[in-house]
Design a protein around this motif. Structure first.
Motif, PDB file in Angstrom:
ATOM      1  N   LYS A   1       0.833  -1.194   0.000  1.00 40.11           N
ATOM      2  CA  LYS A   1       0.000   0.000   0.000  1.00 40.11           C
ATOM      3  C   LYS A   1       0.867   1.243   0.000  1.00 40.11           C
ATOM      4  O   LYS A   1       1.985   1.237   0.533  1.00 40.11           O
ATOM      5  CB  LYS A   1      -0.937   0.000   1.208  1.00 40.11           C
ATOM      6  N   PRO A   2       0.376   2.329  -0.603  1.00 45.72           N
ATOM      7  CA  PRO A   2       1.166   3.554  -0.649  1.00 45.72           C
ATOM      8  C   PRO A   2       1.176   4.271   0.700  1.00 45.72           C
ATOM      9  O   PRO A   2       0.171   4.294   1.414  1.00 45.72           O
ATOM     10  CB  PRO A   2       0.441   4.390  -1.708  1.00 45.72           C
ATOM     11  N   ILE A   3       2.326   4.813   1.045  1.00 38.40           N
ATOM     12  CA  ILE A   3       2.490   5.579   2.278  1.00 38.40           C
ATOM     13  C   ILE A   3       3.094   6.928   1.912  1.00 38.40           C
ATOM     14  O   ILE A   3       4.097   6.997   1.195  1.00 38.40           O
ATOM     15  CB  ILE A   3       3.429   4.860   3.269  1.00 38.40           C
ATOM     16  N   GLN A   4       2.482   8.012   2.368  1.00 34.54           N
ATOM     17  CA  GLN A   4       3.007   9.354   2.133  1.00 34.54           C
ATOM     18  C   GLN A   4       3.959   9.729   3.258  1.00 34.54           C
ATOM     19  O   GLN A   4       3.583   9.704   4.432  1.00 34.54           O
ATOM     20  CB  GLN A   4       1.863  10.373   2.068  1.00 34.54           C
ATOM     21  N   LEU A   5       5.199  10.048   2.900  1.00 36.64           N
ATOM     22  CA  LEU A   5       6.184  10.481   3.883  1.00 36.64           C
ATOM     23  C   LEU A   5       6.657  11.888   3.548  1.00 36.64           C
ATOM     24  O   LEU A   5       6.808  12.238   2.381  1.00 36.64           O
ATOM     25  CB  LEU A   5       7.388   9.533   3.893  1.00 36.64           C
ATOM     26  N   THR A   6       6.887  12.680   4.587  1.00 37.39           N
ATOM     27  CA  THR A   6       7.367  14.037   4.368  1.00 37.39           C
ATOM     28  C   THR A   6       8.895  14.065   4.392  1.00 37.39           C
ATOM     29  O   THR A   6       9.548  13.175   4.957  1.00 37.39           O
ATOM     30  CB  THR A   6       6.845  14.995   5.452  1.00 37.39           C
ATOM     31  N   ARG A   7       9.421  15.101   3.804  1.00 33.74           N
ATOM     32  CA  ARG A   7      10.877  15.300   3.810  1.00 33.74           C
ATOM     33  C   ARG A   7      11.396  15.373   5.248  1.00 33.74           C
ATOM     34  O   ARG A   7      12.439  14.800   5.568  1.00 33.74           O
ATOM     35  CB  ARG A   7      11.191  16.592   3.054  1.00 33.74           C
ATOM     36  N   ALA A   8      10.650  16.065   6.111  1.00 27.95           N
ATOM     37  CA  ALA A   8      11.078  16.224   7.503  1.00 27.95           C
ATOM     38  C   ALA A   8      11.176  14.873   8.216  1.00 27.95           C
ATOM     39  O   ALA A   8      12.111  14.647   8.993  1.00 27.95           O
ATOM     40  CB  ALA A   8      10.115  17.143   8.247  1.00 27.95           C
ATOM     41  N   GLN A   9      10.220  13.988   7.965  1.00 23.55           N
ATOM     42  CA  GLN A   9      10.275  12.658   8.560  1.00 23.55           C
ATOM     43  C   GLN A   9      11.527  11.900   8.122  1.00 23.55           C
ATOM     44  O   GLN A   9      12.222  11.282   8.932  1.00 23.55           O
ATOM     45  CB  GLN A   9       9.041  11.841   8.155  1.00 23.55           C
ATOM     46  N   MET A  10      11.791  11.947   6.830  1.00 23.11           N
ATOM     47  CA  MET A  10      12.925  11.204   6.283  1.00 23.11           C
ATOM     48  C   MET A  10      14.245  11.788   6.755  1.00 23.11           C
ATOM     49  O   MET A  10      15.208  11.068   7.028  1.00 23.11           O
ATOM     50  CB  MET A  10      12.819  11.183   4.759  1.00 23.11           C
ATOM     51  N   GLN A  11      14.295  13.118   6.868  1.00 18.20           N
ATOM     52  CA  GLN A  11      15.501  13.757   7.388  1.00 18.20           C
ATOM     53  C   GLN A  11      15.748  13.359   8.840  1.00 18.20           C
ATOM     54  O   GLN A  11      16.882  13.067   9.232  1.00 18.20           O
ATOM     55  CB  GLN A  11      15.381  15.278   7.279  1.00 18.20           C
ATOM     56  N   ALA A  12      14.682  13.350   9.648  1.00 16.43           N
ATOM     57  CA  ALA A  12      14.816  12.983  11.060  1.00 16.43           C
ATOM     58  C   ALA A  12      15.372  11.572  11.193  1.00 16.43           C
ATOM     59  O   ALA A  12      16.274  11.315  12.003  1.00 16.43           O
ATOM     60  CB  ALA A  12      13.463  13.092  11.763  1.00 16.43           C
ATOM     61  N   SER A  13      14.849  10.643  10.393  1.00 12.62           N
ATOM     62  CA  SER A  13      15.322   9.262  10.436  1.00 12.62           C
ATOM     63  C   SER A  13      16.779   9.162  10.020  1.00 12.62           C
ATOM     64  O   SER A  13      17.588   8.490  10.680  1.00 12.62           O
ATOM     65  CB  SER A  13      14.454   8.392   9.518  1.00 12.62           C
ATOM     66  N   ALA A  14      17.144   9.837   8.930  1.00 13.00           N
ATOM     67  CA  ALA A  14      18.514   9.754   8.413  1.00 13.00           C
ATOM     68  C   ALA A  14      19.524  10.289   9.424  1.00 13.00           C
ATOM     69  O   ALA A  14      20.573   9.667   9.662  1.00 13.00           O
ATOM     70  CB  ALA A  14      18.620  10.521   7.096  1.00 13.00           C
ATOM     71  N   HIS A  15      19.234  11.429  10.014  1.00  9.39           N
ATOM     72  CA  HIS A  15      20.183  12.030  10.955  1.00  9.39           C
ATOM     73  C   HIS A  15      20.291  11.218  12.243  1.00  9.39           C
ATOM     74  O   HIS A  15      21.372  11.138  12.834  1.00  9.39           O
ATOM     75  CB  HIS A  15      19.794  13.480  11.240  1.00  9.39           C
ATOM     76  N   LEU A  16      19.183  10.601  12.659  1.00  9.65           N
ATOM     77  CA  LEU A  16      19.230   9.770  13.861  1.00  9.65           C
ATOM     78  C   LEU A  16      20.091   8.536  13.630  1.00  9.65           C
ATOM     79  O   LEU A  16      20.867   8.129  14.494  1.00  9.65           O
ATOM     80  CB  LEU A  16      17.807   9.368  14.267  1.00  9.65           C
TER      81      LEU A  16
END
Length: 367
Positions: free
Chosen positions: A48-63
């Motif tokens: 199923k499709p999931i909408q993710l925001t740039r801010a969410q992805m940035q938070a995950s990457a930096h963590l």
């Protein structure tokens, strides 16, 4: 294909559709795109499709970068499918953290064409790591040992693989996460003196359980919304948990609820001991419940016959004695109701697009 996030003007022209897709995402990210549509893996149902925001992805990457000590200039090997969150987030980590990336289309042995390259970071599925280790190539092992961290996810690691990976001196971590949590939110060390049976949540991740004992997650990567999972866990403390299995896989046999993942773990452990330490191959199998008039469901083991062709020579299954050892081990550890009643062979497992076993479709072939 090599991509330097600091010098996008040096990026090569794509040579394959896969490379074109990777470049398109990277350019969209650098353009400042604020929302992205990703798809779940489909391991427990239709993708199923999931909408993710740039801010969410940035938070995950930096963590992740903070947790693993990644720094700008560390080279990443991107060899997971970029059509799903695990692969896409490898690209995001490279772009956000300044990690030069070598991007290759997913293959069984992603190190096959590399001899002297030194990577600081990669993410693999268990089958890829198993394939690398089975080559017994000192050069490939040296590449692994040169890394700051190796992530392993997408499926559970077997006792045989966990034993085999002890030759790796670089830290290897099992990951826990999903598309909705923007990749992993917890890690479990698999090798070395710090190996653990428990997952440790990353900083800022809040954990809890519902009335079923299923994990729920809240973090910056989830936009601080609670994500409720169907994963039954033992919550050790607010930051640590042990994964028990999926609530939607529970088998009800004679009124007793059985978690098939626990039975699978016992079986793989017995298979490992039967090889006397001479074989680190993971034999693909799963435990499920089939209809039974008396018990409601009977516990069975389904295995992929082709993958067992080399079992102790040319045998394609287990002897009665070996099967009895498995049943006795399950009885001792999990009780009489968890003992599998039957060993069922299928020619080949049906898989999801991400290479996971599609258990429902495979079982449908049996009935």
């Amino acid at each position: 294909m090599t991509l330097d996030p600091i010098r996008p003007d040096t990026w090569p022209l794509p040579q394959t559709p896969y490379e074109a897709e990777a470049l398109a995402f990277c350019r969209a990210w650098l353009s400042g795109q604020t929302e992205f549509t990703l798809y779940t893996s489909g391991s427990t149902g239709t993708p199923k499709p999931i909408q993710l925001t740039r801010a969410q992805m940035q938070a995950s990457a930096h963590l992740t970068g903070q947790t693993l000590g990644l720094q700008a200039g560390d080279v990443a090997l991107v060899c997971l499918n970029i059509r799903y969150v695990a692969g896409i987030m490898m690209l995001v980590r490279g772009l956000e953290l300044g990690l030069p990336m070598t991007v290759i289309e997913p293959v069984g042995n992603p190190l096959l064409d590399f001899n002297t390259d030194r990577f600081a970071f990669t993410a693999l599925v268990p089958l890829q790591l198993q394939t690398i280790l089975e080559t017994n190539d000192p050069g490939k092992l040296a590449i692994l040992n040169g890394m700051k961290a190796i992530l392993v996810g997408g499926a559970a690691t077997s006792p045989a693989l966990e034993r085999a990976m002890q030759v790796i001196t670089a830290p290897v971590y099992a990951t826990y996460g999903m598309t909705e949590t923007v990749s992993h939110i917890a890690l479990r060390r698999l090798n070395g003196s710090d190996a653990s049976e428990s997952f440790t949540a990353l900083t800022g991740v809040d954990l809890g359980t519902d009335e079923r004992g299923c994990l729920h997650i809240t973090s910056a990567a989830t936009n601080f919304e609670r994500i409720q999972t169907n994963d039954v866990v033992e919550l050790v403390d607010p930051m640590h948990f042990r994964l028990v299995g999926r609530a939607d896989r529970v088998i009800n046999s004679g009124g007793v609820k059985i978690q098939p993942e626990q039975v699978e773990q016992v079986i793989q452990g017995v298979l490992t001991t039967l090889t006397s330490g001479n074989d680190n191959t993971t034999r693909r199998l799963f435990v499920t419940g089939l209809p039974n008039e008396r018990l409601g469901q009977r516990v069975v083991v389904v295995y992929e016959q082709g993958a067992w062709g080399s079992w102790q020579g040319q045998k394609s299954s287990l002897s009665q004695e070996e099967w009895a050892k498995i049943q006795e081990a399950v009885r001792e550890k999990l009780g009489v109701y968890a003992v599998p009643k039957e060993l069922i062979a299928v020619g080949q497992f049906i898989e999801t697009p991400t290479g996971k076993i599609d258990q429902k479709a495979t079982v449908a072939q049996i009935r």
